[in-house]
Structure formats: structure tokens, C-alpha cells
Design a protein around this motif. Structure first.
Motif, PDB file in Angstrom:
ATOM      1  N   LEU A 304       0.900  -1.276  -0.166  1.00 32.90           N
ATOM      2  CA  LEU A 304      -0.107   0.017   0.049  1.00 32.90           C
ATOM      3  C   LEU A 304       0.900   1.248   0.167  1.00 32.90           C
ATOM      4  N   ARG A 305       1.655   1.289   0.927  1.00 35.56           N
ATOM      5  CA  ARG A 305       2.844   2.394   1.016  1.00 35.56           C
ATOM      6  C   ARG A 305       3.634   2.488  -0.389  1.00 35.56           C
ATOM      7  N   ALA A 306       4.129   1.570  -0.871  1.00 38.59           N
ATOM      8  CA  ALA A 306       4.912   1.505  -1.941  1.00 38.59           C
ATOM      9  C   ALA A 306       4.189   2.495  -3.183  1.00 38.59           C
ATOM     10  N   THR A 307       2.815   2.264  -3.070  1.00 34.60           N
ATOM     11  CA  THR A 307       2.343   2.933  -4.460  1.00 34.60           C
ATOM     12  C   THR A 307       2.301   4.279  -4.302  1.00 34.60           C
ATOM     13  N   THR A 309       3.447   8.013  -6.727  1.00 26.74           N
ATOM     14  CA  THR A 309       3.221   8.411  -8.089  1.00 26.74           C
ATOM     15  C   THR A 309       4.310   7.686  -9.000  1.00 26.74           C
ATOM     16  N   ASP A 310       5.515   7.556  -8.488  1.00 20.36           N
ATOM     17  CA  ASP A 310       6.547   6.929  -8.995  1.00 20.36           C
ATOM     18  C   ASP A 310       6.128   5.359  -9.519  1.00 20.36           C
ATOM     19  N   MET A 311       5.301   4.846  -8.588  1.00 16.59           N
ATOM     20  CA  MET A 311       5.198   3.475  -8.907  1.00 16.59           C
ATOM     21  C   MET A 311       4.062   3.419 -10.043  1.00 16.59           C
ATOM     22  N   ILE A 312       3.380   4.630 -10.233  1.00 13.65           N
ATOM     23  CA  ILE A 312       2.410   4.529 -11.426  1.00 13.65           C
ATOM     24  C   ILE A 312       3.298   4.159 -12.830  1.00 13.65           C
ATOM     25  N   TYR A 313       4.356   4.736 -12.743  1.00 12.40           N
ATOM     26  CA  TYR A 313       5.223   4.613 -14.158  1.00 12.40           C
ATOM     27  C   TYR A 313       5.780   3.456 -14.288  1.00 12.40           C
ATOM     28  N   VAL A 314       5.949   2.568 -13.063  1.00  7.67           N
ATOM     29  CA  VAL A 314       6.435   1.169 -12.905  1.00  7.67           C
ATOM     30  C   VAL A 314       5.126   0.323 -13.516  1.00  7.67           C
ATOM     31  N   LEU A 315       4.203   0.609 -12.983  1.00  8.05           N
ATOM     32  CA  LEU A 315       2.885  -0.330 -13.518  1.00  8.05           C
ATOM     33  C   LEU A 315       2.587   0.082 -14.883  1.00  8.05           C
ATOM     34  N   TYR A 316       2.670   1.282 -15.259  1.00  6.18           N
ATOM     35  CA  TYR A 316       2.726   1.410 -17.039  1.00  6.18           C
ATOM     36  C   TYR A 316       3.535   0.379 -17.675  1.00  6.18           C
ATOM     37  N   GLY A 317       4.828   0.390 -17.267  1.00  4.04           N
ATOM     38  CA  GLY A 317       5.699  -0.593 -17.718  1.00  4.04           C
ATOM     39  C   GLY A 317       5.371  -2.008 -17.510  1.00  4.04           C
ATOM     40  N   VAL A 318       4.818  -2.451 -16.517  1.00  5.99           N
ATOM     41  CA  VAL A 318       4.597  -3.861 -16.019  1.00  5.99           C
ATOM     42  C   VAL A 318       3.286  -4.109 -17.105  1.00  5.99           C
ATOM     43  N   THR A 319       2.347  -3.163 -17.119  1.00  7.13           N
ATOM     44  CA  THR A 319       1.272  -3.424 -18.005  1.00  7.13           C
ATOM     45  C   THR A 319       1.577  -3.603 -19.424  1.00  7.13           C
ATOM     46  N   LYS A 356      -3.261   7.141  -4.623  1.00  6.68           N
ATOM     47  CA  LYS A 356      -3.897   6.708  -3.358  1.00  6.68           C
ATOM     48  C   LYS A 356      -4.550   5.345  -3.558  1.00  6.68           C
ATOM     49  N   LEU A 357      -5.479   5.557  -4.659  1.00  5.63           N
ATOM     50  CA  LEU A 357      -6.642   4.370  -4.978  1.00  5.63           C
ATOM     51  C   LEU A 357      -5.613   3.201  -5.422  1.00  5.63           C
ATOM     52  N   TRP A 358      -4.698   3.303  -6.153  1.00  2.00           N
ATOM     53  CA  TRP A 358      -4.090   2.241  -6.747  1.00  2.00           C
ATOM     54  C   TRP A 358      -3.244   1.483  -5.602  1.00  2.00           C
ATOM     55  N   GLY A 359      -3.061   2.348  -4.513  1.00  6.72           N
ATOM     56  CA  GLY A 359      -2.169   1.505  -3.517  1.00  6.72           C
ATOM     57  C   GLY A 359      -3.538   0.517  -2.825  1.00  6.72           C
ATOM     58  N   VAL A 360      -4.598   0.931  -2.955  1.00  3.80           N
ATOM     59  CA  VAL A 360      -5.675   0.109  -2.236  1.00  3.80           C
ATOM     60  C   VAL A 360      -5.865  -1.091  -3.255  1.00  3.80           C
ATOM     61  N   ILE A 361      -6.190  -0.635  -4.566  1.00  6.06           N
ATOM     62  CA  ILE A 361      -6.128  -1.858  -5.597  1.00  6.06           C
ATOM     63  C   ILE A 361      -5.153  -2.673  -5.438  1.00  6.06           C
ATOM     64  N   LEU A 362      -3.871  -2.236  -5.355  1.00  6.24           N
ATOM     65  CA  LEU A 362      -2.942  -3.531  -5.376  1.00  6.24           C
ATOM     66  C   LEU A 362      -2.662  -4.268  -4.072  1.00  6.24           C
ATOM     67  N   MET A 363      -3.010  -3.307  -3.002  1.00  4.66           N
ATOM     68  CA  MET A 363      -3.179  -4.277  -1.823  1.00  4.66           C
ATOM     69  C   MET A 363      -4.127  -5.447  -1.904  1.00  4.66           C
ATOM     70  N   GLY A 364      -5.570  -4.956  -2.529  1.00  2.17           N
ATOM     71  CA  GLY A 364      -6.398  -5.943  -2.719  1.00  2.17           C
ATOM     72  C   GLY A 364      -5.999  -7.083  -3.444  1.00  2.17           C
ATOM     73  N   SER A 365      -5.294  -6.524  -4.559  1.00  2.00           N
ATOM     74  CA  SER A 365      -5.032  -7.664  -5.551  1.00  2.00           C
ATOM     75  C   SER A 365      -3.996  -8.495  -5.252  1.00  2.00           C
ATOM     76  N   SER A 366      -3.148  -8.089  -4.190  1.00  3.38           N
ATOM     77  CA  SER A 366      -2.143  -8.877  -3.538  1.00  3.38           C
ATOM     78  C   SER A 366      -2.835 -10.379  -3.117  1.00  3.38           C
ATOM     79  N   ILE A 420      12.796   0.066  -2.084  1.00  2.00           N
ATOM     80  CA  ILE A 420      12.833  -1.327  -2.008  1.00  2.00           C
ATOM     81  C   ILE A 420      11.537  -1.956  -2.104  1.00  2.00           C
ATOM     82  N   ALA A 421      10.638  -1.305  -1.259  1.00  2.00           N
ATOM     83  CA  ALA A 421       9.340  -1.911  -1.098  1.00  2.00           C
ATOM     84  C   ALA A 421       8.553  -1.844  -2.704  1.00  2.00           C
ATOM     85  N   MET A 422       8.875  -0.942  -3.681  1.00  5.00           N
ATOM     86  CA  MET A 422       8.288  -0.860  -4.878  1.00  5.00           C
ATOM     87  C   MET A 422       8.777  -2.102  -5.576  1.00  5.00           C
TER      88      MET A 422
END
Lengths: 453, 220, 241
Positions: A304-307, A309-319, A356-366, A420-422
Motif C-alpha cells: 500500500l505504501r509503496a504505491t 506516483t513513481d510506482m504508477i510509471y512502473v505499473l505502466y511498464g509492467v502493464t 492512493k487508490l492504486w495502493g488500495v487496488i494493489l493491496m487488494g490484488s495482492s 525497495i518496497a516498490m
């Protein structure tokens, strides 16, 4: 005497299927004979469930679910109630041990492929138990009304506020007030002591029914039912009773030694099982310097905390990478199209929705990704014993990420920790997302005919 | 599986394990059951109560709460006391043989000092609080031959001025006398027997000298 | 492998949550709950001084007396300032409203202070007051900067001055300098605070006096049980080939 006993049993049996149940689930339930120590954790989870229910019932006899009285009533239990301290420590130690046992139980399922067909439903029911257990633990943690109880609940419930349009309303609805308050405590109490335990017990029953329908898996991941003797009994099976009952009794006693060691000697376990800040009463005006959930939630809290703004770019890449990989791999043109559409939707959503919402989504998805395991795994074998280096590597990376995330969840979210958490979060998800590929290409060893020692 | 008849080793081990399990179970059950006894808070709330009776005139009654129950202290007039021996024929148990009271209150007046009656104001029938009808006759809405005492409105039980139960009423025994003692001539302590009094010389004897040094240091 | 990871992780963070605030090194303190005399001395200090403003509102006088081997008469006679009955909870002598007026805040309840902040924190805090004319009370504390509490025990300890130094651009505490001495020598004051801390640890969890002993018996019983259960398992598993 003997005769009278038999007659009574016959009388009951004519009206209630005692012998049938006994035979089907114990005396003639054939379990593989090659269970190792990881197979104890299912029975141990049941033991803990009983400990928690009994100690919990006795705690409710003295506890007051009232914002003005809750904290004092816990100290009342610790001091004024005869043996109250023991019952309270039993419950708090039990909570952490429950998660240790359940995590080990899940780890067992993960390495020996216990989630694979025909055990998909068994796995899914188990995952529902796990999610329910998390809700149970989360609500129970509010009840002592310590400062960490209060702020932990405040933070987690505020997460619902991240949901667009209805978020704020929803968070308020759950709390029954504008902040965590007496109303929240009261409803969490009701859910914690009545509603969720009922659900849990029902689910555990369903879990056992599903298990006894399909039969237990084993460390070799082969089906013992496919190799039956002339008497129709699996040649590698032994009756659960007496063989596994006596073995489980031994394991339970051993487990109770560890349990007693913690309960009597280190019930706080240096702040891991009972947090120091929770010995201060809830204070609406003062947040603890670091809000740290109990250890069993920290991996998810870390995600949750790792998500950011930077994480969003990582998520672009992963997607994008996952979409390309999928399009290359699938043959069906419609599947290719669907992949592109889904990826496009995700990319747009990544643009629109807040981190913030993506944090919640990722936490749920995990948590949710675990439900998909039976279908993500394409390996011809179930057990890690016959898998190749790819799965073993992926699993190791996953386990390490899980622990690293768990550890970081207890630490301040500084720049480096968040980085590291990211990485940990991405690796955590890649274990699942890449599973169809690495399990397909992985070199497996030939399966044995019979179970091995 | 080599079960030729009865396997004695197995039998013994099963018995032993079951025995250990039973003992363990009993050990575990103990704290849970023990958690039901009155807690320190309940005991503190039920601690002895001190009642100053210096202002209690003859014929008057005081009611105080002790362990969540009404404790009554009645200062009986000489006339009231005179009536007691004459009640014997109307009373089930005039000598308090069946009822609950400390030994020091098991006498004709059911009290330590004749004058002062101390009672738990709970009907021995089903636990109602009886009404106080101290005056004889019609004065308090009783019948003409009423000699003064207590009347339970729930089921009509009657008690005399020593808390003794009348014949032919539902209550089976006399009203309960709680443990109590006179700390001084005008101070009654309900809840403590005279022998257990911490005000007595007994208690002071137990004082440990070393302990006293530890505790009574100067204030800086 | 997993177990090793767990052990490494557990060992690497021994005092989670305690590290809050500044990075001042806390002094270790020798806690010995079997030292009844120390606990009794600590109780005396606590009740005579701390309890004037702070409460220990979850603790009963008679429980303390029973656990510390102090008879009810002695507790009633010597320690019962703020309560009428021996079974009462330890409330502060000073009413909360008055305290709020005097200090600007209600002094916190101290029953659990060593559980929330740790005995080392408490022990160091009690010895770290220093003169600070800029604060409202005239006192300050290096463990708890800008604390509202004055140095109540200064007549015992005397006055000390805190010397600060520059470290990486920040002002950090360096050492104490003795200003004027109090009625106690430094050694006696330190011992007194050790007794007080010892008592505070007891106060935080009275069950600590018994749980180690009971736990030992329970584990001995379970070890015997384990041995029997192991023999039973071994006996039955002879069958399985």
C-alpha cells in the motif's frame, strides 16, 4: 458393560450417522502416508481456532465495548479478573500464532501444488478463510482501544475514502461516525465476536468437506487414488485414524510448548505480538510516531505504501510488458484483441485514478491473485520436488519479497525503504503474472508411480 | 498391520496419553472457571462498610449498601426488645437453628448488643426487599394484631423485630445476619467478624519492622 | 531456510516502536521483580511523590500490598493518601482540573508507562531533567524535550545543566554538568530511581510476578506429555512401511 455400550451406540447410530461420519472422515479416510512436517499446520490451525474461540468467549465476559471503558476493561482483565491475564495473553498470542500457522499452511499448499486440480475449490475456500481471518484480526485489534488500535483502524478505514465518488461516504458508513469512535468500536465488537467467527467456523467446515471429497495432496503431488489395491484402498494411503491422529496429537503438544513459551515468557515478543504504543489509551489528538500494523499485515501494508506516483510509471511498464508477452503467446486472435483492450483500459485507469487508490487496488490484488493460482500454474507436475529451476527461483524470489515487504512494513517509509518496497511489490506480483510462462517452459522431472519417503 | 489380539503396549500408551490429555485439560479449564469468581473490583466494591450509629435514635433504622445488598441497622427500643420473648409461638425458628447468622448473633435477640439489630434486608423466600413495618397494629397498614417487624410485599412473608420468620408464610428461614462488629461504641463495620478486625490489637502485631522502615521514609 | 529468515528478521529489530523521537541513547536498568525490598522502596517513592499529580488508575492498593508483601494495615496507615479504601484504584491526589490549570495538561496515567515507553526510557527520563529558564516550569528534559513536568525530585538530585554540541548541523545533547547538589548523592539518587523503575515495571504488569513460574511448570508438563505422545506415535507408526 461392553454390551451396553455397543447397544447404546447402535441405538444412536440408527438415528444419527455416527459410524458413517467416523469412518468417512477418520477411520476410513485414507491419507497419503508420506506427509512431512508441513502437513501439521492444517490440524494446528484447527487447534488455534478452538483456542481463540474459547479464550475469546471468556474475554467477552469481562470486556466492555465502549470507547470510554474498553481500554480500562482490558487492564481490568489483566489485573482484577482471576487468571484474566492468562486468558488475554492466550488470545493475543493466539492471534499471531494463527497467522504463523496459516501462512505455513499456505506455503505448504504453494510448494506442493495443493491448489491444483481437483483441489481448486478447496484452495478457494481456504483463501476465503484467510481473507475472513484478516478481517477478524483487524477488527479484533481495535477492541483494546489502545492508541495503535485507534490509529491503525483510522488509517485502514480511510483507505476506503480513496474509492472515487462513494469513498468518503463509504468510510463514514463503516465507521458510523466522522472518525473512529464508539460506534465503530461497538460494531467491530459485534462482528469480531459473533458474525465473523460464525462465518469462519462455517468456512472451515466447508474446507474440510472439500478436502475429504478430493482427498489430501502430498509432498510428491501425485494422486494416491489412482493407485488402488485389490481392496479398493489406495496402496499409498493409511487411515487418518489412528495414524494421523496420534501424529497430530504429538505435533499439537509440541506446538503448545512453543505457544506456552511465548505466552508465559514473552507475550509482547518485543513489540511484535503486542505493540508498545497500544499500552497507551486511544488518543484522538495524538497519532503514534509510526503507525505500524501487526506483523501479519505488514507485507500488504508495505505494498500500500509503496504505491506512490513513481510506482504508477512502473505499473505502466509492467502493464505494457505483460500485454506484449500475452499477445505474443496466445494464438487466438480474439484473445489477442481482448488483451490489448484490457491493457488499454488499465493504462487509461492508471492515468486517471490517484496513486492512493492504486495502493488500495494493489493491496487488494495482492490477496486476490492467490485465488487465480489453480489456473495460472501450467506445469505438468504439482510438487516442487519435480519442478525445474525456474519455478524454484520464482518461488524463492517471491518468498524473499514477501519477507522484505513484511519487514519494510514495520519501518518508516523513507525514500530508500519505499524504493525497495516498490521492487518487492513488482516481484511479488510477477510471481503470479509470469507463472503461466515459467511453469510452461520449466523442465520437470518424471513423476514416480508411488509416493516417496 | 500386526494386530494379533490385544496390543498391550498400545493400550498402555493410549491410556497414558489420554490421562495426560485429561490432566492437561483440567489444568486449562481451571483458569477459565476461576475467572468467574468475584474479581478484585467486585471484592473492593463488596468491602466492609463502616456505619456511624451515634445519631441513630432508639426506634430508628438505617439502610446501607453492602455487596450490592441492603444491610439494615435497627436501634431497638426497650419496648421492642420486651416483645421478643412473647413472639415464640408465632415464629417458626425462635432459636435461629436453621437460619444463617454468625455464632455471635445466634441468641435471643439475634445481635451482638441487644439493642442493635443488623440484618441483610433480603427476604429468604425469593429475594425481595421486605418493607419496614416497625410500629405495631394498624399504624402501618398491617392488621390489628401486628406486633411490628418486616413484611415482604412479594409473597406476604412476615418477620418480627429480630428478623425471625412467622409461621405459615412462604419464607423458609429467618432473615440473614451478616458478619459485623463494633469497631467503637458508635461505629459498626458490616462485613468483618469481630475476630478478623484490623482495628484490633491482632492486626498491629503482624507489622514487620523492616517493612515499616521501607515504607515510612521521610518526605525528602 | 524460511526459519532462518524469520530469525534474522526478528533479531534485527529488537525494540520496534521504541525508537520513536530522538536518537538519545537510553541507559539500561537492572530490573529484578524478585527484589521485594526494592519494589517496596519504589512503591514508597511512587506513592509519596508521583501519585500527587499522576494516577495509576488501573491498580488497586490492596493488590499492590499483597504482591509486595505489605500488610493491609501498613498500606492503610502509610500509603493511603488519595483513597478511602484499601481496595480502591490509585487515583492522583490532585484533581485533574487543578493539574490542567497548573501544568497546562493533565499528567498522564502512569500504570503502563514502562510497557508503552519501556523501563529504560523511564529510568533515563527520571535522571535527565535540567535547568532551562526558557521553559514555563524552569525545567526541561533531554529524553522528553519541552515536557510540561517540572523536576519534582530536584531536592534529591540537585540541579544539573545540559551541555549541547553541534553535530552535522544539529544541536544534540552531549553531557550533563552538575549545578548544585541535592540531598542525595548521585549514587543514592540513581539507586532510588532504579527502585522506582523496578516498581513501575511491576505496576505495568503485576502478573509478571507469577507468569514465569507458572510457565515453567506448564512447559515441563508439556515436555513429559510430548514424550508420551511421541512414544504413542512411534508405536502406531511401526505399522506403516
Amino acid at each position: 458393560m461392553q454390551k451396553l455400550l455397543e447397544q447404546s451406540l447402535d441405538w444412536v447410530d440408527a438415528r444419527y450417522p455416527v459410524k458413517k461420519v467416523w469412518d468417512e472422515h477418520l477411520a476410513k479416510y485414507y491419507a497419503p502416508k508420506n506427509f512431512n512436517f508441513l502437513y501439521y499446520f492444517g490440524s494446528l490451525a484447527l487447534v488455534i481456532l478452538v483456542i481463540q474461540i474459547v479464550s475469546g468467549i471468556f474475554l467477552t465476559m469481562h470486556y466492555k465495548p465502549d470507547a470510554n471503558m474498553a481500554f480500562a476493561s482490558v487492564e481490568y482483565i489483566m489485573r482484577d479478573v482471576e487468571w484474566g491475564w492468562l486468558i488475554r495473553y492466550m488470545h493475543s498470542t493466539g492471534a499471531s500464532f494463527f497467522f504463523i500457522v496459516v501462512y505455513m499452511h499456505m506455503y505448504r499448499g504453494l510448494i506442493y501444488g495443493s491448489y491444483r486440480g481437483p483441489r481448486e475449490l478447496l484452495w478457494i475456500v481456504g483463501m476465503v478463510i484467510f481473507v475472513t481471518l484478516m478481517a477478524e484480526a483487524f477488527m479484533g485489534y481495535l477492541l483494546p482501544w489502545g492508541n495503535m488500535s485507534y490509529w491503525g483502524a483510522q488509517v485502514i478505514i480511510s483507505l476506503f475514502g480513496a474509492i472515487p465518488f462513494i469513498g468518503d461516504w463509504l468510510a463514514e458508513f463503516i465507521r458510523g461516525d466522522f472518525v473512529i469512535a464508539d460506534a465503530t468500536l461497538n460494531r467491530f465488537f459485534a462482528l469480531h465476536v459473533a458474525a465473523l467467527p460464525l462465518v469462519l467456523v462455517g468456512l472451515v467446515f466447508a474446507h474440510l468437506v472439500a478436502l475429504h471429497k478430493v482427498g489430501s495432496n502430498n509432498p510428491d503431488g501425485i494422486e494416491i487414488k489412482q493407485n488402488k489395491g485389490p481392496d479398493g484402498i489406495p496402496v499409498d494411503g493409511i487411515p487418518f485414524h489412528p495414524y494421523y491422529t496420534v501424529k497430530d496429537i504429538m505435533a499439537t503438544v509440541f506446538f503448545l510448548i512453543l505457544f506456552a513459551a511465548v505466552m508465559f515468557f514473552v507475550p509482547e515478543l518485543g513489540g511484535w505480538f503486542l505493540e508498545h504504543d497500544n499500552f497507551m489509551p486511544a488518543n484522538v489528538l495524538q497519532t503514534p510516531p509510526e503507525i505500524v500494523p501487526l506483523w501479519y499485515f505488514t507485507p500488504y501494508y508495505s505494498i500500500l505504501r509503496a504505491t506512490t506516483t513513481d510506482m504508477i510509471y512502473v505499473l505502466y511498464g509492467v502493464t505494457v510488458a505483460m500485454a506484449i508477452l500475452t499477445v505474443i503467446s496466445v494464438k487466438d486472435i480474439r484473445a489477442k484483441g481482448a488483451t490489448v483492450v484490457v491493457a488499454a483500459v488499465v493504462l487509461v485507469a492508471l492515468n486517471i485514478l490517484q496513486p492512493k487508490l492504486w495502493g488500495v487496488i494493489l493491496m487488494g490484488s495482492s490477496l486476490m491473485v492467490f485465488f487465480g493460482l489453480p489456473w495460472l500454474d501450467r506445469s505438468p507436475v504439482k510438487s516442487i520436488r519435480y519442478r525445474g529451476w525456474m519455478f524454484k527461483t520464482a518461488l524463492t524470489i517471491f518468498i524473499v519479497s514477501f519477507f522484505v515487504l513484511g519487514f519494510l512494513g514495520t519501518q518508516p517509509a523513507t525514500g530508500l525503504n519505499t524504493r525497495i518496497a516498490m521492487v518487492g511489490t513488482v516481484l511479488y506480483f510477477l510471481f503470479f503474472l509470469l507463472m503461466p510462462w515459467y511453469t510452461t517452459f520449466d523442465k520437470t522431472k518424471p513423476l514416480p508411480e508411488r509416493v516417496t519417503e | 498391520m500386526s494386530d494379533d489380539g490385544v496390543n498391550h503396549t498400545r493400550r498402555r500408551l493410549i491410556g497414558l496419553t489420554a490421562g495426560m490429555g485429561a490432566v492437561g485439560g483440567a489444568f486449562v479449564a481451571w483458569p477459565f472457571l476461576a475467572s468467574w469468581v468475584p474479581s478484585a473490583r467486585a471484592k473492593a466494591a463488596g468491602a466492609p462498610v463502616e456505619i456511624n450509629i451515634s445519631k441513630l435514635e432508639p426506634g430508628q433504622m438505617l439502610s446501607v449498601e453492602w455487596r450490592g445488598q441492603p444491610a439494615w441497622i435497627l436501634n431497638r427500643t426497650p419496648e421492642m426488645l420486651d416483645k421478643l420473648p412473647g413472639m415464640v409461638d408465632l415464629i417458626v425458628d425462635p432459636d435461629s437453628l436453621e437460619s444463617i447468622q454468625p455464632d455471635y448473633a445466634k441468641n435471643k435477640t439475634r445481635s451482638i448488643k441487644e439493642q442493635y439489630l443488623v440484618l441483610i434486608g433480603i427476604c429468604t423466600h425469593l429475594g425481595c426487599v421486605p418493607l419496614t413495618k416497625l410500629k405495631p397494629g394498624l399504624a402501618e397498614g398491617m392488621e390489628a394484631d401486628w406486633r411490628g417487624g418486616f413484611f415482604c410485599p412479594c409473597h406476604g412473608s412476615k418477620f418480627d423485630l429480630a428478623g425471625r420468620v412467622y409461621k405459615n408464610v412462604p419464607a423458609p428461614t429467618n432473615l440473614v445476619v451478616p458478619p459485623y462488629h463494633f469497631a467503637t461504641d458508635t461505629l459498626i463495620v458490616v462485613g468483618v467478624d469481630p475476630s478478623m478486625s484490623i482495628h484490633g490489637a491482632e492486626g498491629a502485631k503482624n507489622m514487620n519492622k523492616k517493612m515499616k522502615e521501607n515504607l515510612s521514609g521521610s518526605k525528602g | 531456510m524460511i526459519k532462518k529468515i524469520i530469525i534474522v528478521l526478528l533479531l534485527s529489530v529488537p525494540a520496534l516502536g521504541l525508537a520513536a523521537g530522538n536518537n538519545l541513547k537510553l541507559d539500561s536498568v537492572d530490573i529484578d521483580l524478585s527484589d521485594k525490598a526494592s519494589l517496596q522502596r519504589g512503591a514508597r517513592t511512587f506513592i509519596n511523590y508521583c501519585l500527587s499529580c499522576h494516577s495509576a488508575g488501573y491498580m488497586r492498593y490492596n493488590r499492590m500490598g499483597k504482591d509486595l508483601g505489605i500488610s493491609d494495615e501498613l498500606v492503610s496507615g502509610n500509603l493511603l493518601f488519595a483513597a478511602d479504601k484499601i481496595g480502591d484504584l490509585m487515583k492522583a491526589v490532585m484533581p485533574a482540573e487543578d493539574a490542567k490549570k497548573a501544568f497546562g495538561t493533565v499528567p498522564p496515567d502512569l500504570t503502563l508507562v514502562t510497557r508503552s515507553r519501556g523501563p529504560e526510557w523511564f529510568y533515563t527520563y527520571m535522571r535527565s531533567f535540567y535547568r532551562d529558564e526558557s521553559s514555563a516550569s524552569g525545567w526541561n528534559n533531554v529524553v522528553f524535550p519541552d515536557v510540561a513536568m517540572p523536576h519534582v525530585l530536584y531536592s534529591w538530585q540537585g540541579e544539573q545543566r545540559a551541555i549541547f554540541k553541534e553535530h552535522e548541523g544539529r544541536r544534540v545533547f552531549d553531557r550533563f554538568e552538575v549545578g548544585s547538589s541535592g540531598s542525595m548523592s548521585e549514587e543514592v539518587y540513581t539507586d532510588t530511581m532504579r527502585d522506582l523503575t523496578n516498581f513501575m515495571v511491576y505496576l505495568g504488569e503485576p502478573a509478571k510476578l507469577v507468569r514465569y513460574r507458572i510457565g515453567t511448570y506448564v512447559i515441563i508438563f508439556l515436555l513429559i506429555f510430548l514424550f508420551v505422545a511421541y512414544l504413542l506415535k512411534k508405536e502406531f507408526w511401526k505399522d506403516v512401511h
